[in-house]
Design an enzyme around this catalytic site. Structure first.
Site, PDB file in Angstrom:
ATOM      1  N   CYS A   1      22.788  69.065  41.373  1.00 58.86           N
ATOM      2  CA  CYS A   1      23.881  68.998  42.355  1.00 58.86           C
ATOM      3  C   CYS A   1      25.262  69.027  41.706  1.00 58.86           C
ATOM      4  O   CYS A   1      26.253  69.297  42.369  1.00 58.86           O
ATOM      5  CB  CYS A   1      23.746  67.747  43.220  1.00 58.86           C
TER       6      CYS A   1
ATOM      7  N   ASN B   1      21.513  69.632  52.290  1.00 63.05           N
ATOM      8  CA  ASN B   1      21.911  69.575  50.883  1.00 63.05           C
ATOM      9  C   ASN B   1      21.498  70.882  50.207  1.00 63.05           C
ATOM     10  O   ASN B   1      20.317  71.134  50.012  1.00 63.05           O
ATOM     11  CB  ASN B   1      21.225  68.369  50.227  1.00 63.05           C
TER      12      ASN B   1
ATOM     13  N   HIS C   1      30.193  67.106  46.848  1.00 56.55           N
ATOM     14  CA  HIS C   1      28.844  67.653  47.026  1.00 56.55           C
ATOM     15  C   HIS C   1      28.233  67.062  48.299  1.00 56.55           C
ATOM     16  O   HIS C   1      28.337  65.874  48.561  1.00 56.55           O
ATOM     17  CB  HIS C   1      27.984  67.319  45.812  1.00 56.55           C
TER      18      HIS C   1
HETATM   19  O1  UT7 Z   1      21.711  65.622  46.057  1.00 54.34           O
HETATM   20  C1  UT7 Z   1      21.260  64.667  45.159  1.00 54.34           C
HETATM   21  C2  UT7 Z   1      21.646  63.354  45.580  1.00 54.34           C
HETATM   22  N1  UT7 Z   1      20.816  62.875  46.652  1.00 54.34           N
HETATM   23  C3  UT7 Z   1      21.278  61.883  47.372  1.00 54.34           C
HETATM   24  O2  UT7 Z   1      22.378  61.491  47.147  1.00 54.34           O
HETATM   25  C4  UT7 Z   1      20.395  61.223  48.421  1.00 54.34           C
HETATM   26  C5  UT7 Z   1      20.625  59.732  48.363  1.00 54.34           C
HETATM   27  N2  UT7 Z   1      19.789  58.954  49.250  1.00 54.34           N
HETATM   28  C6  UT7 Z   1      19.901  59.015  50.585  1.00 54.34           C
HETATM   29  O3  UT7 Z   1      20.694  59.779  51.096  1.00 54.34           O
HETATM   30  C7  UT7 Z   1      19.081  58.071  51.420  1.00 54.34           C
HETATM   31  O4  UT7 Z   1      18.442  57.125  50.597  1.00 54.34           O
HETATM   32  C8  UT7 Z   1      18.029  58.769  52.323  1.00 54.34           C
HETATM   33  C9  UT7 Z   1      18.716  59.548  53.428  1.00 54.34           C
HETATM   34  C10 UT7 Z   1      17.189  59.707  51.466  1.00 54.34           C
HETATM   35  C11 UT7 Z   1      17.080  57.744  52.962  1.00 54.34           C
HETATM   36  O5  UT7 Z   1      17.832  56.788  53.689  1.00 54.34           O
HETATM   37  P1  UT7 Z   1      17.478  55.242  53.559  1.00 54.34           P
HETATM   38  O6  UT7 Z   1      18.348  54.522  54.507  1.00 54.34           O
HETATM   39  O7  UT7 Z   1      17.580  54.888  52.111  1.00 54.34           O
HETATM   40  O8  UT7 Z   1      15.985  55.204  54.097  1.00 54.34           O
HETATM   41  P2  UT7 Z   1      14.657  54.638  53.378  1.00 54.34           P
HETATM   42  O9  UT7 Z   1      14.181  55.598  52.338  1.00 54.34           O
HETATM   43  O10 UT7 Z   1      14.864  53.217  52.967  1.00 54.34           O
HETATM   44  O11 UT7 Z   1      13.639  54.640  54.557  1.00 54.34           O
HETATM   45  C12 UT7 Z   1      13.811  53.784  55.702  1.00 54.34           C
HETATM   46  C13 UT7 Z   1      12.638  53.989  56.623  1.00 54.34           C
HETATM   47  C14 UT7 Z   1      11.299  53.819  55.932  1.00 54.34           C
HETATM   48  O12 UT7 Z   1      10.423  53.191  56.860  1.00 54.34           O
HETATM   49  P3  UT7 Z   1      10.079  51.611  56.755  1.00 54.34           P
HETATM   50  O13 UT7 Z   1       9.469  51.442  55.380  1.00 54.34           O
HETATM   51  O14 UT7 Z   1      11.386  50.916  56.887  1.00 54.34           O
HETATM   52  O15 UT7 Z   1       9.136  51.391  57.875  1.00 54.34           O
HETATM   53  C15 UT7 Z   1      10.852  55.239  55.695  1.00 54.34           C
HETATM   54  O16 UT7 Z   1       9.446  55.360  55.635  1.00 54.34           O
HETATM   55  O17 UT7 Z   1      12.648  55.318  57.151  1.00 54.34           O
HETATM   56  C16 UT7 Z   1      11.380  55.929  56.918  1.00 54.34           C
HETATM   57  N3  UT7 Z   1      11.587  57.369  56.699  1.00 54.34           N
HETATM   58  C17 UT7 Z   1      11.659  58.252  57.699  1.00 54.34           C
HETATM   59  N4  UT7 Z   1      11.565  58.122  59.032  1.00 54.34           N
HETATM   60  C18 UT7 Z   1      11.710  59.234  59.780  1.00 54.34           C
HETATM   61  C19 UT7 Z   1      11.779  58.020  55.519  1.00 54.34           C
HETATM   62  N5  UT7 Z   1      11.961  59.313  55.754  1.00 54.34           N
HETATM   63  C20 UT7 Z   1      11.920  59.500  57.092  1.00 54.34           C
HETATM   64  C21 UT7 Z   1      12.057  60.619  57.922  1.00 54.34           C
HETATM   65  N6  UT7 Z   1      11.962  60.438  59.252  1.00 54.34           N
HETATM   66  N7  UT7 Z   1      12.315  61.848  57.432  1.00 54.34           N
END
Ligand code: UT7
Length: 328
Positions: free
Chosen positions: A113, A285, A255
């Site tokens: 990225c 992204n 980015h």
């Molecule tokens: O380009 C390179 C750099 N990349 C980034 O900067 C990405 C950085 N990270 C992020 O943007 C965020 O961490 C995400 C958008 C990827 C995820 O957001 P989050 O608030 O950290 O969510 P999480 O991974 O903690 O997941 C929360 C919940 C989980 O369920 P439980 O365990 O709370 O029941 C996941 O299983 O959301 C669930 N989950 C989803 N639900 C619906 C994870 N992916 C999905 C999905 N749809 N696609």
């Protein structure tokens, strides 16, 4: 000493629009979850078969036309991608050939990225030393072909899109515009927090169980935390180098990984979101392509004008991060 200036910007995204609703065909997800967590509404995915070099070619053609240049004018091609057509050689040489060039040097860089910011810094150095006068810098990605479509892949799979952006970076003797400074950083201690570990030279192919493929891994929360902190530091490095206040910068182009990351950076500097150009809702992204696609659209929308003070910043896998200060 000549200065490096971005003369022409081009972009290309495949016509196929994939909405959050469409992703429900293979992921247990929702538009509400994706949009509220990331700001993404839709992304573009290629129809297969497709080629990252070809996407880059379309963007490059437009950048060259807008800069009033022909392929023969290019002294160096820098191609940033994490999704090349081949394991080796890189896309740079494929683009060089596609442009009808014979022996123009082509360099691939793997800064994910941060690829565009790293590439801009490379172009800047070659131009300022007088070695080259015209550098074609391309960021292009096809990510829809390797994301994990199984249920476990949903957290990463919903975020990424395909696309390409390109700029012609040229030497200028005008000192009232161009790239003023670039600031690069990396920290390999976090290499495994966001990676595609296979295919790998560390593993013999016949020893791999089951199918042999690419599977992305991301520790989302850790990446998010670092992204906010590191992009803030990179922006501060650019501000300090130029003696600029955060408010006097006309446009910040970060980015596009997650609009919540941009919001957190804006809040850190006490800046309104209007100072930040975002289009992640349309493209997701697009990794190395995201900043040049933003530059293209910001210019088209009249948000980027000659003489504007601009800061670019990126963070991504590696971890790698960086920034650039420029006068447009
Ligand atoms: O380009 C390179 C750099 N990349 C980034 O900067 C990405 C950085 N990270 C992020 O943007 C965020 O961490 C995400 C958008 C990827 C995820 O957001 P989050 O608030 O950290 O969510 P999480 O991974 O903690 O997941 C929360 C919940 C989980 O369920 P439980 O365990 O709370 O029941 C996941 O299983 O959301 C669930 N989950 C989803 N639900 C619906 C994870 N992916 C999905 C999905 N749809 N696609």
């Amino acid at each position: 000493m000549p200065r490096a200036v971005i003369q022409g910007v081009g972009m290309y995204v495949p016509p196929r629009v994939v909405t959050n609703e469409d992703l429900k065909a293979f992921y247990d997800t929702s538009d509400e979850w994706i949009y509220s967590r990331s700001g993404i509404k839709e992304r573009r995915w290629v129809e297969e078969p497709a080629s990252t070099a070809e996407l880059g070619y379309f963007a490059a053609q437009e950048a060259l036309a807008r800069a009033g240049k022909r392929p023969e004018d290019i002294d160096l091609i820098v191609f940033a991608t994490l999704s090349p057509d081949m394991y080796f050689p890189g896309c740079g040489v494929l683009l060089q050939h596609r442009l009808g060039l014979e022996t123009t040097p082509a360099l691939d860089i793997r800064q994910q990225c941060s690829g565009f910011v790293y590439g801009l810094s490379i172009a800047q150095q070659y131009i300022e030393t007088g070695r080259y006068r015209t550098v074609l810098l391309v960021g292009a990605e096809i990510q829809s072909t390797w994301i994990d479509y199984s249920p476990e892949g949903r957290t990463v799979g919903v975020l990424f899109g395909d696309g390409a952006g390109a700029v012609v970076v040229e030497a200028t003797e005008e000192l009232d515009r161009g790239v003023l400074s670039t600031h690069l950083f990396s920290q390999g201690a976090y290499a495994r927090e966001l990676c595609v570990a296979e295919p790998s030279s560390a593993t013999r192919r016949h020893e791999l169980p089951g199918s042999y493929g690419m599977r992305p891994y991301m520790n989302g929360k850790e990446v998010f935390r670092h992204a906010v902190q590191r992009m803030g530091q990179a922006i501060q490095a650019a501000l300090s180098a130029q003696g600029w206040n955060p408010e006097e910068v006309d446009l910040y182009v970060l980015h596009q990984a997650n609009v919540r990351i941009v919001e957190a950076v804006a809040e850190f500097f006490g800046l309104p979101m209007a100072k930040f150009f975002n289009n992640i809702h349309k493209y997701g992204n697009t990794t190395s392509a995201s900043i040049p696609i933003c530059l293209y659209e910001a210019q088209a929308e009249g948000k980027l004008k000659r003489g504007d003070k601009v800061i670019l910043a990126a963070f991504g896998s590696g971890f790698t991060w960086g920034s650039a200060a420029l006068i447009w």
